[in-house]
Design an enzyme around this catalytic site. Sequence first.
Site, PDB file in Angstrom:
ATOM      1  N   LYS A  38       0.826  -1.208   0.000  1.00  0.00           N
ATOM      2  CA  LYS A  38       0.000   0.000   0.000  1.00  0.00           C
ATOM      3  C   LYS A  38       0.864   1.263   0.000  1.00  0.00           C
ATOM      4  O   LYS A  38       0.485   2.275  -0.581  1.00  0.00           O
ATOM      5  CB  LYS A  38      -0.976  -0.024   1.176  1.00  0.00           C
ATOM      6  CG  LYS A  38      -1.955  -1.179   1.040  1.00  0.00           C
ATOM      7  CD  LYS A  38      -2.987  -1.204   2.114  1.00  0.00           C
ATOM      8  CE  LYS A  38      -3.726  -2.532   2.086  1.00  0.00           C
ATOM      9  NZ  LYS A  38      -2.874  -3.716   2.410  1.00  0.00           N
ATOM     10  N   CYS A  89      -7.529  -6.965   6.730  1.00  0.00           N
ATOM     11  CA  CYS A  89      -7.931  -8.032   5.811  1.00  0.00           C
ATOM     12  C   CYS A  89      -8.647  -9.109   6.621  1.00  0.00           C
ATOM     13  O   CYS A  89      -8.371 -10.297   6.488  1.00  0.00           O
ATOM     14  CB  CYS A  89      -6.752  -8.589   5.022  1.00  0.00           C
ATOM     15  SG  CYS A  89      -5.416  -9.219   6.033  1.00  0.00           S
TER      16      CYS A  89
HETATM   17  C1  LIG Z   1      -1.382  -6.067   7.392  1.00  0.00           C
HETATM   18  S1  LIG Z   1       0.330  -6.017   7.487  1.00  0.00           S
HETATM   19  C2  LIG Z   1       0.696  -4.589   6.541  1.00  0.00           C
HETATM   20  C3  LIG Z   1       0.668  -4.780   5.061  1.00  0.00           C
HETATM   21  C4  LIG Z   1       1.151  -3.546   4.316  1.00  0.00           C
HETATM   22  N1  LIG Z   1       0.411  -2.367   4.691  1.00  0.00           N
HETATM   23  C5  LIG Z   1       1.050  -3.729   2.817  1.00  0.00           C
HETATM   24  O1  LIG Z   1       0.109  -3.264   2.194  1.00  0.00           O
HETATM   25  O2  LIG Z   1       1.965  -4.347   2.254  1.00  0.00           O
HETATM   26  C6  LIG Z   1       0.572  -5.439   9.097  1.00  0.00           C
HETATM   27  C7  LIG Z   1       2.011  -5.067   9.436  1.00  0.00           C
HETATM   28  O3  LIG Z   1       1.961  -4.408  10.697  1.00  0.00           O
HETATM   29  C8  LIG Z   1       3.156  -4.679  11.383  1.00  0.00           C
HETATM   30  N2  LIG Z   1       2.882  -4.332  12.790  1.00  0.00           N
HETATM   31  C9  LIG Z   1       2.242  -5.067  13.734  1.00  0.00           C
HETATM   32  N3  LIG Z   1       2.160  -4.381  14.893  1.00  0.00           N
HETATM   33  C10 LIG Z   1       2.767  -3.185  14.680  1.00  0.00           C
HETATM   34  C11 LIG Z   1       3.018  -2.046  15.496  1.00  0.00           C
HETATM   35  N4  LIG Z   1       2.624  -2.019  16.770  1.00  0.00           N
HETATM   36  N5  LIG Z   1       3.689  -1.005  14.954  1.00  0.00           N
HETATM   37  C12 LIG Z   1       4.094  -1.043  13.662  1.00  0.00           C
HETATM   38  N6  LIG Z   1       3.896  -2.099  12.849  1.00  0.00           N
HETATM   39  C13 LIG Z   1       3.229  -3.144  13.341  1.00  0.00           C
HETATM   40  C14 LIG Z   1       3.431  -6.116  11.065  1.00  0.00           C
HETATM   41  O4  LIG Z   1       4.796  -6.416  11.224  1.00  0.00           O
HETATM   42  C15 LIG Z   1       2.969  -6.218   9.603  1.00  0.00           C
HETATM   43  O5  LIG Z   1       4.052  -6.059   8.728  1.00  0.00           O
END
Ligand SMILES: C[S@@+](CC[C@H](N)C(=O)[O-])C[C@H]1O[C@@H](n2cnc3c(N)ncnc32)[C@H](O)[C@@H]1O
Length: 448
Positions: free
Chosen positions: A268, A385
């Site tokens: 994204k 998702c």
């Molecule tokens: C749904 S994925 C994101 C996908 C990304 N937005 C994309 O479109 O490619 C969620 C991401 O949030 C990260 N994440 C989880 N908890 C987090 C936090 N407290 N702060 C920052 N990142 C976090 C995870 O490591 C993961 O890579």
Amino acid sequence: MSTTNPRSAAFEILLRIDKERSYADILIDRELSSGFLQGPDRGLLTELVYGVLRRQGTLDYIINRFSKQKSERLERSVLVLLRIGLYQIFYLDRVPVSAAVNETVKLAKVLAPRASGFVNAVLRSADRERDDIAYPDKEKDPVGYLSTFYSHPSWLVAGWIGQLGFAEAESLAKAMAEPPPLTIRTNTLKTSREELMERLASEGVQCEATRFSPLGVRIITAGSVARLQSFRDGLFTVQDESSQLAVMFLSPEPGEKVLDACAAPGGKATHMAQLMGNSGEIIACDVIGRKLRLIGENAARLGISCIKTVPLNTARPLNSIKDARFQRILLDAPCSGLGVIRRNPEGKWWKTAADVAELVRGQKTILENLAGYLKRGGILLYATCSTTREENEAVIDDFLSRHSDFVLEDLRVLFPAYGELITPQGCFRGWPHRQGMDGFFAARLKKI
Ligand SMILES: C[S@@+](CC[C@H](N)C(=O)[O-])C[C@H]1O[C@@H](n2cnc3c(N)ncnc32)[C@H](O)[C@@H]1O
């Protein structure tokens, strides 16, 4: 794994997933890049691993019909062999039943010699009596029926019935057990969708434009797209249509300062950069610092330079970001992934309702924290998702009940052409059984 036998490679991978909760895509990639499997065997390995994981609930139900010992009590290697054999018998038309049985028994003689007779007996009786297998009654036990017939955990199916009613839950259960489409997003910094489709055609790829996303192309021909020169040239990136739409609903503009709070691997973030004409600034954070490398690699391939990556836990104050005031914020929240179980089917067998509750706590904390960093008049898009109400509408309702400085913008008003995808509350919801896209949610919040 160094084997030239796709069934044996599938066995090793499935056993590891079962024992260690490893991810299927990583193990399959590793196996395929070792180069031991060639030609159609590569496709068969992928089909067996994903197919067994998608249909595991149904396969275990069948095993329990024909084995005196219940599936949970069988030795794991024997259980995995039975699943592989039954998957071929029940779901793979291109493998004759005799080959499915013989090949599995041959494997059992090497991998679980004492059980090879038992494996042979269960597979043969299941095939002989396949038309007499009785599933739970639809009327009397709707959850049991949907979960065993379409292979999903009962708690998940019960949630779908509560949310959508039985008839629609059945369509969803059916769609969630099928392989997902392969969709890509045009990199408009380098080409147009029409030009990309011509280029793909010249590379022998059959494709069609997506129905909703103006940048999406659905790939029809089987096979990996990463091998194509057009991919290496950065003309597209792999991304489901629902994710493409979420960024479109945030609609970042050229020159803006944007935060992508949970950004890796950057699907994204790179899309936002496209919409912003590679101008302005996108601060892309992820709590797992090593994953930020993926964003850098994707951005480089796509010719994007306006993304700055920062390893950061965005549930906490953003002290390490200088001048942390943003015009747009994307919170693509860590979630259960229950909207993408077609792609990552192993996940549905590991997750529980308690995991969802735990994730909701994290989602609320991050959203609360980020709200303070949005400028007045700015837009925050909350996305997941997941199909659950708890991770989506309930998180937004809870947030709005405590934030009179935010309003939920109605996407039907802002994007009237997309009404079919918008809930009565004005949020985006994509569904596999309705539009063929991943299960997805997005709410657009404005700070007033
Ligand atoms: C749904 S994925 C994101 C996908 C990304 N937005 C994309 O479109 O490619 C969620 C991401 O949030 C990260 N994440 C989880 N908890 C987090 C936090 N407290 N702060 C920052 N990142 C976090 C995870 O490591 C993961 O890579």
